[in-house]
Design an enzyme around this catalytic site. Structure first.
Site, PDB file in Angstrom:
ATOM      1  CB  THR A  24      -7.199   2.870  -4.363  1.00 24.24           C
ATOM      2  OG1 THR A  24      -6.406   1.874  -3.869  1.00 24.24           O
ATOM      3  CG2 THR A  24      -8.599   2.901  -3.296  1.00 24.24           C
ATOM      4  CE  LYS A  68      -8.348  -2.763  -2.957  1.00 22.67           C
ATOM      5  NZ  LYS A  68      -8.799  -1.751  -2.008  1.00 22.67           N
ATOM      6  CB  SER A  84      -0.786   0.115   1.381  1.00 15.59           C
ATOM      7  OG  SER A  84      -1.284   1.243   1.499  1.00 15.59           O
ATOM      8  CE1 TYR A 118      -6.355   5.047  -1.170  1.00 13.83           C
ATOM      9  CE2 TYR A 118      -4.451   4.644   0.188  1.00 13.83           C
ATOM     10  CZ  TYR A 118      -5.997   4.246  -0.318  1.00 13.83           C
ATOM     11  OH  TYR A 118      -6.383   3.419   0.525  1.00 13.83           O
ATOM     12  CG  HIS A 121     -11.570   0.904   0.927  1.00  8.61           C
ATOM     13  ND1 HIS A 121     -10.905   1.467  -0.076  1.00  8.61           N
ATOM     14  CD2 HIS A 121     -10.872   1.109   1.902  1.00  8.61           C
ATOM     15  CE1 HIS A 121      -9.795   1.966   0.296  1.00  8.61           C
ATOM     16  NE2 HIS A 121      -9.639   1.514   1.443  1.00  8.61           N
TER      17      HIS A 121
END
Ligand code: GLV
Length: 400
Positions: free
Chosen positions: A155, A251, A106, A129, A275
């Site tokens: 994401t 995603k 992540s 992100y 999520h």
């Protein structure tokens, strides 16, 4: 404690990490309707038991995005992983590599891209992100390329953050804050404290340099609100595409219209995801919408699935409804928090055994051939009309 399931690993995790950390993984947003729905709808699907099929050769192996996986499961990107277990991202990546499934790091990890790169041989995925400062994203993409990441997972569903009431109550922050309230809790978890609190890595490894300018300690959600870009649109996917030549996975798709738009971007795969029930509370479960998304995409990209996967039967159900593979987020964090790398290896092993046994008991031998025909058409899921008809009489599967 004899561990026979992911629930057992969850229970062990609950005992071993401080409450604020456990809750971060375990809980959802607002009234937690959607996090519950993910599980309830998976549970409501009925499998068809079939008998007298030769089951001597059962296979969980599959191909996703042109790569061979040991089973149709990958480790989802999860924030704060290294707070669940010291160097948690490295433990997760190593377990995934040994098992033969992908690990996704992540943006909000504790170990950095470079830390993980140095610790594992197999390429891993990186999740991104989009932040207000686009030069920072350019930098992260360049670092992911330099680390040899085999896919970028963008994401889409966290432009604004769903309020996680429990995190607010627990005052979750990064690095963890030693308040009077959580001192006692931490004192009762000395092994965790040794590994995490007194370990080298306690902040966001990928973001350290930028965070220095953000005014010291803040709660996590305040920080996310100040950094994440609420203005992103589909055009920004193109912006990422232009900078990332490798596999691109989008995603956070939970609607057939968005699935169509996502497929039009030329992405290699999408992840049907809410999520983990942490964003739009009141949204549908991922399994309920999966067949419609698969229909909307109609083969233009691969469809991955997450949301509530806690056992091999869940994986089987998602495959039956058209997913190519599943991602595990909470399941991964429970197993990591419980026992580090060995815990993640155990969780993967449990999932594979459950998947193979259940596959066989539905009269199937190969996960790649699973179709909607293994499901009974009742229960919570409204099947789209385009699903193939039920198979003919058992002679078709008779052992020769
Ligand atoms: C981050 O992705 C989170 O859900 O907290």
């Amino acid at each position: 404690m004899v561990i026979t399931s992911i629930s057992d690993l969850r229970e062990l995790a609950r005992r071993r990490v401080p409450r604020a950390i456990f809750d971060y993984a375990d809980r959802g947003s607002y009234d937690e309707i959607t996090i519950r729905r993910n599980r309830e709808d998976l549970d409501a699907i009925e499998l068809r038991q079939r008998v007298m099929v030769n089951l001597t050769e059962l296979s969980a192996r599959t191909t996703v995005l042109g790569e061979e996986w040991a089973m149709p499961v990958a480790i989802a990107p999860t924030g704060l992983t290294g707070l669940f277990y010291g160097n948690g991202e490295i433990h997760g990546a190593r377990a995934a590599q040994a098992f033969g499934v992908p690990f996704c790091l992540s943006t909000m990890s504790i170990c950095s891209l470079e830390d993980v790169r140095a610790a594992v041989k197999a390429p891993f995925w990186f999740q991104l992100y989009l932040m207000r400062d686009r030069s920072f994203n350019e930098d992260l993409i360049a670092r992911a390329r330099a680390a040899g990441c085999s896919a970028l997972v963008l994401t889409l569903d966290l432009q604004v953050q769903g309020v996680r009431r429990q995190d607010a109550k627990n005052g979750l922050s990064v690095p963890p804050r030693l308040t009077l309230k959580n001192m006692l809790d931490i004192a009762s978890k000395p092994e965790w404290a040794l590994r995490v609190l007194f370990g080298k890595r306690r902040t966001f490894g990928n973001l350290d340099a930028r965070m220095k300018n953000t005014g010291g300690l803040r709660t996590l959600s305040q920080w996310i609100a100040s950094q994440f870009d609420p203005a992103v649109t589909w055009q920004d996917v193109q912006w990422v595409r232009d900078r990332w030549p490798g596999k691109l996975i989008l995603k956070g798709i939970l609607d057939p219209e968005d699935a169509d738009l996502a497929a039009r971007t030329g992405a290699d795969a999408i992840v049907v995801s809410n999520h983990g029930g942490r964003q739009l509370d009141g949204a549908c479960s991922t399994i309920a919408v999966l067949p419609e998304v698969v229909d909307a995409v109609s083969g233009r990209c691969e469809v991955l699935f997450d949301g509530g996967v806690r056992c091999g039967q869940d994986v089987l159900k998602a495959l039956a409804l058209g997913a190519r593979a599943c991602l595990i987020g909470k399941t991964f964090l429970y197993s990591l928090a419980a026992m580090g790398e060995a815990g993640v290896a155990l969780a993967l092993d449990i999932l594979r055994k459950e998947l193979l046994v259940s596959l066989g008991l539905t009269g199937q031998t190969d996960v790649r051939a699973v179709s909607p025909s293994i499901l009974r058409r009742t229960g919570a899921i409204r099947f789209p009309l385009s699903l193939p008809a039920l198979p003919a009489a058992p002679s078709a599967t008779r052992d020769s």
